[in-house]
Write an enzyme that holds these catalytic residues in place. Sequence first.
Site, mmCIF file in Angstrom:
data_model
loop_
_atom_site.group_PDB
_atom_site.id
_atom_site.type_symbol
_atom_site.label_atom_id
_atom_site.label_comp_id
_atom_site.label_asym_id
_atom_site.label_seq_id
_atom_site.Cartn_x
_atom_site.Cartn_y
_atom_site.Cartn_z
ATOM 1 N N HIS A 1 0.865 -0.922 -0.056
ATOM 2 C CA HIS A 1 -0.024 -0.165 -0.056
ATOM 3 C C HIS A 1 1.318 1.514 -0.005
ATOM 4 C CE1 HIS A 1 0.663 1.401 4.630
ATOM 5 N NE2 HIS A 1 1.032 0.208 4.108
ATOM 6 N N CYS A 2 0.157 2.587 -0.721
ATOM 7 C CA CYS A 2 1.145 3.781 -0.483
ATOM 8 C C CYS A 2 -0.051 4.183 0.583
ATOM 9 C CB CYS A 2 1.136 4.118 -1.514
ATOM 10 S SG CYS A 2 -0.658 4.617 -2.984
ATOM 11 N N VAL A 3 0.095 5.714 0.754
ATOM 12 C CA VAL A 3 -0.363 6.861 1.415
ATOM 13 C C VAL A 3 -1.940 6.578 1.334
ATOM 14 C CG1 VAL A 3 -0.657 9.066 1.960
ATOM 15 C CG2 VAL A 3 1.036 8.302 1.632
ATOM 16 N N ARG B 1 -4.190 3.865 -1.757
ATOM 17 C CA ARG B 1 -3.952 3.282 -1.910
ATOM 18 C C ARG B 1 -3.584 1.960 -2.016
ATOM 19 N NH1 ARG B 1 -1.854 5.893 -7.513
ATOM 20 N NH2 ARG B 1 -1.045 6.389 -5.596
#
Length: 471
Positions: A26-28, A30
Amino acid sequence: MAVDRASVEQIVEAIGGKDNIVAASHCVTRLRFALKDESKVDKEKLENIDLVKGAFSANGQFQVVIGQGAVDKVYKELTEITGIGHATKQDVKDAAEKKLNPLQRAIKTLADIFIPILPAIVTAGLLMGIHNLLAGPGIFYEDQALIDVHTQWADLADIINLIANTAFVFLPALIGWSAVKKFGGSPLLGVVLGLMLVHPALLNAWAYAEAVQEGTVPTWHLFGFEVSKIGYQGQVLPVLFAAYVLAKVEQFLDRRVPDAFKLLVVAPVTLLLTGFLAFTLIGPVTFAAGNAITSAFVTLFEHFALLGGLIYGGFYAVLVVTGMHHTFLAVDLQLIGTIGGTFLWPILALSNISQGSAALAMMFASRDKKIKGLSLTSSVSAYLGITEPAMFGVNLRFKYPFICAMIGSATAAAFITLNQVRAASIGVGGLPGFLSIFPQQWGAFFIGMAIALIVPFALTLGYAKLRGGQV
């Protein structure tokens, strides 16, 4: 925000079950999945889950928009439910890359090279915008710059300009670091390679044209050949190709040279061979190719400005969907380094605004509370330069807002290209984009911004009403 485990289970089910997941990170905002088969995804079911604000596929990854803060909790539940191990974003990228075709891999390679250096480039653009405010004539005083009237600000403006220009003056070093790292070599050698190509002992690339006219281009005489002794300031292609060669030469030597001699052999020989090739073959060929690409774009936008603006402005959002927009970052940097400004980047800023306006219109057109909330937050994000939530979460979901945004962007882009609007640098897209525009062209750019704000909003809302407003 509390995360309902049942909702996470629904997400897993909607993307084809845990057996369809190769890797996940995951990113910030998504969740990022490498999936075995994306055709198993039930996108409609996925987007109807309360936790999900949108979903899209890009560069071989299937991404689910959750939102800042909540995505961490969702990912934790996801790993517990599926039993998959924690993966890094690079792990997911590597797994996803195996499914890409050669063109997609090439585009992804460019993205992986340029995205890491974007913070430095964008920061430089913002600082150049501040310098433009201080040093641009006609902004605060007629025919005079603020520093002409208030001379005590002149040295401050000069320092800001020096700090802002550093990323562009030493651009080959930034690209060299990122490119060699991507190609599997030592990033430090990439930095040295880039600095070597802009060494002060070389003729500055920006003075090359004048030196050619005057017949004063310095040369080396090597084994009967005459090699131009020029630097590659502001150039993209020479360092990209040289970085690839450097990485491959280093890998070749590293596999064959005994450990006891690596320090004495690998790096020195790698730099010597790559440097020799860069100045004798790679540099001259790619320098000519880069100038040809620049000339082609300049010719198109000078002689067919309306057509160029309509096409690039209208289809830039499509390039974003396919991931091909990353290739034009190299063109922007090449234009800035060659002619001192880019006419492509201002269109990007207007495209972002157009996507935001279309998404904002959906807040008024929709009767669904979730869509209303997502439309508002994603439009604000797009106005500040981040378009993915608006494009993938709202506009592409309903299709017609995306088309209306394309029409608005094309109209605005045609206007600013007819008025020869250029950006001094790459900056923050969306509404703050004016800071990167040459101050003398702010008037035309602000009119373009107004078109990008109004046209997509009006078209989207109008079409929604025509179809009965049932969203």
